[in-house]
Scaffold this motif. Sequence first.
Motif, PDB file in Angstrom:
ATOM      1  N   ALA A   1      -5.403 -11.613  -1.975  1.00  0.00           N
ATOM      2  CA  ALA A   1      -4.444 -10.733  -1.286  1.00  0.00           C
ATOM      3  C   ALA A   1      -4.394 -11.018   0.201  1.00  0.00           C
ATOM      4  N   THR A   2      -4.094 -12.260   0.543  1.00  0.00           N
ATOM      5  CA  THR A   2      -4.089 -12.600   1.967  1.00  0.00           C
ATOM      6  C   THR A   2      -2.713 -12.990   2.460  1.00  0.00           C
TER       7      THR A   2
ATOM      8  N   LEU B   1       0.823  -1.198   0.000  1.00  0.00           N
ATOM      9  CA  LEU B   1       0.000   0.000   0.000  1.00  0.00           C
ATOM     10  C   LEU B   1       0.869   1.265   0.000  1.00  0.00           C
TER      11      LEU B   1
ATOM     12  N   THR C   1       1.406 -11.992   3.049  1.00  0.00           N
ATOM     13  CA  THR C   1       2.233 -10.815   3.278  1.00  0.00           C
ATOM     14  C   THR C   1       3.069 -10.541   2.032  1.00  0.00           C
ATOM     15  N   PRO C   2       3.086  -9.303   1.548  1.00  0.00           N
ATOM     16  CA  PRO C   2       3.880  -9.022   0.354  1.00  0.00           C
ATOM     17  C   PRO C   2       5.348  -9.381   0.566  1.00  0.00           C
TER      18      PRO C   2
ATOM     19  N   GLY D   1      13.999 -26.215   0.373  1.00  0.00           N
ATOM     20  CA  GLY D   1      14.694 -26.149   1.660  1.00  0.00           C
ATOM     21  C   GLY D   1      14.709 -27.488   2.369  1.00  0.00           C
TER      22      GLY D   1
ATOM     23  N   PRO E   1      -7.260 -19.309  -4.009  1.00  0.00           N
ATOM     24  CA  PRO E   1      -7.171 -18.090  -4.820  1.00  0.00           C
ATOM     25  C   PRO E   1      -6.038 -18.152  -5.845  1.00  0.00           C
TER      26      PRO E   1
ATOM     27  N   LEU F   1     -18.942  -4.563  -9.727  1.00  0.00           N
ATOM     28  CA  LEU F   1     -18.302  -5.009  -8.482  1.00  0.00           C
ATOM     29  C   LEU F   1     -19.340  -5.171  -7.377  1.00  0.00           C
TER      30      LEU F   1
ATOM     31  N   LEU G   1     -12.590  -9.418   2.476  1.00  0.00           N
ATOM     32  CA  LEU G   1     -11.339  -9.853   1.833  1.00  0.00           C
ATOM     33  C   LEU G   1     -10.274  -8.754   1.936  1.00  0.00           C
ATOM     34  N   VAL G   2     -10.716  -7.529   1.670  1.00  0.00           N
ATOM     35  CA  VAL G   2      -9.762  -6.412   1.715  1.00  0.00           C
ATOM     36  C   VAL G   2      -9.243  -6.230   3.138  1.00  0.00           C
TER      37      VAL G   2
ATOM     38  N   PRO H   1       9.153 -30.164   5.730  1.00  0.00           N
ATOM     39  CA  PRO H   1       7.693 -30.007   5.758  1.00  0.00           C
ATOM     40  C   PRO H   1       6.977 -31.313   6.080  1.00  0.00           C
TER      41      PRO H   1
ATOM     42  N   SER I   1      -6.660  -8.822   4.101  1.00  0.00           N
ATOM     43  CA  SER I   1      -5.352  -8.534   3.520  1.00  0.00           C
ATOM     44  C   SER I   1      -4.639  -7.409   4.273  1.00  0.00           C
TER      45      SER I   1
ATOM     46  N   ALA J   1      -8.594  -9.077  -4.507  1.00  0.00           N
ATOM     47  CA  ALA J   1      -8.960  -9.067  -3.083  1.00  0.00           C
ATOM     48  C   ALA J   1      -9.025 -10.493  -2.535  1.00  0.00           C
ATOM     49  N   PHE J   2      -9.509 -11.419  -3.361  1.00  0.00           N
ATOM     50  CA  PHE J   2      -9.640 -12.824  -2.963  1.00  0.00           C
ATOM     51  C   PHE J   2      -8.270 -13.422  -2.621  1.00  0.00           C
TER      52      PHE J   2
ATOM     53  N   ALA K   1       9.540 -24.625   0.622  1.00  0.00           N
ATOM     54  CA  ALA K   1       9.550 -25.800   1.503  1.00  0.00           C
ATOM     55  C   ALA K   1      10.297 -26.956   0.846  1.00  0.00           C
TER      56      ALA K   1
ATOM     57  N   ILE L   1     -10.626  -7.269 -10.087  1.00  0.00           N
ATOM     58  CA  ILE L   1     -10.468  -6.585  -8.792  1.00  0.00           C
ATOM     59  C   ILE L   1     -10.869  -7.529  -7.656  1.00  0.00           C
ATOM     60  N   TYR L   2     -11.960  -8.258  -7.891  1.00  0.00           N
ATOM     61  CA  TYR L   2     -12.428  -9.206  -6.862  1.00  0.00           C
ATOM     62  C   TYR L   2     -11.383 -10.307  -6.652  1.00  0.00           C
TER      63      TYR L   2
ATOM     64  N   PHE M   1     -16.490  -8.614  -0.130  1.00  0.00           N
ATOM     65  CA  PHE M   1     -15.336  -7.941  -0.727  1.00  0.00           C
ATOM     66  C   PHE M   1     -14.580  -7.144   0.338  1.00  0.00           C
TER      67      PHE M   1
ATOM     68  N   LEU N   1      -3.827  -8.432   8.051  1.00  0.00           N
ATOM     69  CA  LEU N   1      -2.697  -9.367   8.159  1.00  0.00           C
ATOM     70  C   LEU N   1      -1.385  -8.660   7.841  1.00  0.00           C
ATOM     71  N   ASP N   2      -1.436  -7.803   6.835  1.00  0.00           N
ATOM     72  CA  ASP N   2      -0.228  -7.072   6.454  1.00  0.00           C
ATOM     73  C   ASP N   2       0.217  -6.156   7.596  1.00  0.00           C
TER      74      ASP N   2
ATOM     75  N   PHE O   1     -13.202 -19.113   4.603  1.00  0.00           N
ATOM     76  CA  PHE O   1     -12.194 -18.249   3.981  1.00  0.00           C
ATOM     77  C   PHE O   1     -12.675 -16.795   3.974  1.00  0.00           C
TER      78      PHE O   1
END
Lengths: 477, 360
Positions: free
Chosen positions: A465-466, A6, A468-469, A219, A418, B15, B235-236, B327, B239, A462-463, A216, A458-459, B232, B242-243, B37
């Motif tokens: 984007a969970t 962001l 960490t970048p 490694g 996703p 949307l 979901l945002v 793992p 994200s 968002a779906f 994984a 866009i959806y 939506f 968590l970030d 989820f």
Amino acid sequence: MLFSQLQFWVFFAGVFALYAVLPHRAQNRMLLVASYIFYGAWDWRFLGLIAFSTLVDYLVGARMGAENDPRRRKLLLSVSLLTNLGLLGVFKYLGFFVDSFVALSNAVGLPADPVVLGIVLPVGISFYTFQTLSYTIDIYRRDLKPCRDFLDFALFVAFFPQLVAGPIERARNLLPEIAQPRQLHWDAIGRGAVLCLVGLIKKIVIADAISPGVDAVYGNPNATGAEIIVATWLFAIQIYCDFSGYTDIARGVAKMLGFGLMRNFAQPYFATNPQEFWHRWHISLSTWLRDYLYISLGGNRGGRWHTYRNLMLTMVLGGFWHGAAWNFVLWGFYQGMLLSLHRALTGRRKGSKEGRRHGLGELLLRIATVALFFQVVCYGWLLFRAQSFEQIVTFTGRILTLNPADFGALAMPSVPVPALAGMLALLAWDLGTEARGNVRFYATWPLPFRAALYAVAIYLLAFGATTTPSAFIYFQF
Amino acid sequence: MQRQIRIILTTLLCLVALDALVALALATAAPGSLVRFFDYGTSVPGKLADWRAHPKRPGNLQDVAWLPEAVETSAEAFAAETSQNPVLRVYGMSFVNHIADAASALSPEIVSDKFSGPGAPPNFTYAAFLDDRANRRAGDVVVLGILSSALAPMASFTNSSWAFEQPAPFTYPIFRPGPDQTLTRLDPLVQSLKDYRAGAYDSADWTAQRQAEDALYSPVATALPFLDASPFARLVRRSLALDDITRREAAVLSDPEGALYPYAEVLRRMTTEFARITREDGQIPLVMLVQGRDARDPDLTALLRPVLEANDIAYFATVDHQTPRDPAAFASDGHYRKKIDAMFGAKLREMPVMQDAFGG
């Protein structure tokens, strides 16, 4: 400051707002300041390095442009080459050479202590070094006139959308865009926004989400052959989405500002042979290597064996450009071998589209060839991703002694839903682009369909984007 | 420009329509992983409200691990103990419980009494150890569990600050280095399930305390709960939250001895204080270091082995028996597989302090 954070978009919104109200010269100055802020956010200590490289090449270019004596021109070019490659050598390769020397010395029975140099690799140094080298080489070849405005030239070297991971722009393309007044067009802003959206999906929804599975397995010293194969397939997708995602965002951001950066990827995994692959993968690097290295070495002008030698040298050095490690050299060697082998088998004959049938048989044959060549590319990615020679040998052995039953018992993080959705969407996107020969294949769709496409994209972002970048893979090069 | 505005408006309309369709599909779908989820992105107040409304729903964590209530339960269990044989008193989390259970399964004479919280950070386990002091007896082996993935939460009061997807509301103190190698304890304003049920979680003072003292408290995870109606937006939020939390955790972990939160020093003092108190009470201290599978976790043995060895404190480190980089050692929920736990249990049982306390 990552494109997938962001923080970057807040930064860009500020830059864009200022850009929209400033006149042309002030736009360029502001972009230069923004580029230095962007780079300084990684590590401000290396700003001096960019500034130094910029100054040297600007002065060399100016002198060379006014010089007609071939010997002096060559001397000036040498100054540029020595400066840029010298910086690259010190910051990127010195540690590698010292370590390799110590290892070799120990191997032949002359004990040597490891030396810890602690040199930090400046992000993007390989990219901007090649970019600025193209400037002095083009002037030397009289393909380009020197840039008169130092600050414009500084912007060419440091332009923030493509500063840290390309595309490696040519001075003859980017400098005129910097020098000429640009206007903001809603159409270009829209196109740029779509490119950014596609790039973000590739990076966040796909690449970042599948990287834990790849990490994984790579490694894990006990990974099975099946896990190695699946992880390498995933790595092929990860590196494509990561790198082409970065490029899409870079091009999108630049487009919004009125710049047209070159296309860097053209559905590379639809290639059926190594030559085609390198016409589709990291195009700005492959064309740079072709124009400034392969051709300088003589290209294909010296007969068959000279051509093979030049191909090998070009690809080995191209591999080494990626990183100071032997596995990158090996990867380059592998690519050189593939290109030479392909050339030996096909000669200089070019595939003719005339007379080619487009029936089902042809299509199936092409799909089979693409799938088969993808495996060849993937073995290259194994060399690229491996952490050591030992791992390459071990993993190759495990693939060769594969037990197919192991595919049913994979012990690695699964691909999130996703990311799977993103991969399917990307496949559809790349197929659409390939079929229409145009990345904007959707442009002729009726407005509601296009709007629905954007909404779904866009959806999807968002779906997915969970996670960490994480940093882009090519930043390390 | 008009054309672009039409595209933007039509895209927004699409949307909204898509979001409404997804909301409808989720409302009518059977509970499953896809519904979960989307629910993961519900705001923390939204999740807590849902748990209050559905106390019997699987996965509801609102009643678990509240320290005062857990100490009360522990006191009742202690009073009901008839045998005077040593007990393995475990202060930890599921990882440590699994290992203790595996040891008990191999040797029934190892009777364990477990005091744990989900993903509990060392400040929870240490506070539990302190508050439960009356419910142990001389000769007991006392385990202090430390989980590598729960070090950043040492700078937090509650899982609901940092475990965004499973925000268990139970609380614990934050410890900071005090004078003369001591630790100072800062208790949260909400301490018990009783407080929680009385609505203390919604108080402005509690929010203010978390904003001021809890390094992992993220306003992104709590603000604008009315947006939870939109899948939506969920979901945002997921994200962004968590970030934000990951960034906060990374800031704590980036400097183990730093000003933001010196978790390395706090851990060193916790373990030495833990050993001092148990020895003072005639008990045997045993520190359990559980290294999780995330390669970004701090290396617990690098952090604590020197102080444990210098103070002659017995410790069990999972890395000494199983690399966390494999793992195959982990189940899909992130815990070690049963066979690995069984191996850990066997190794635990072989430790001299366990042999001395429970016999060979």
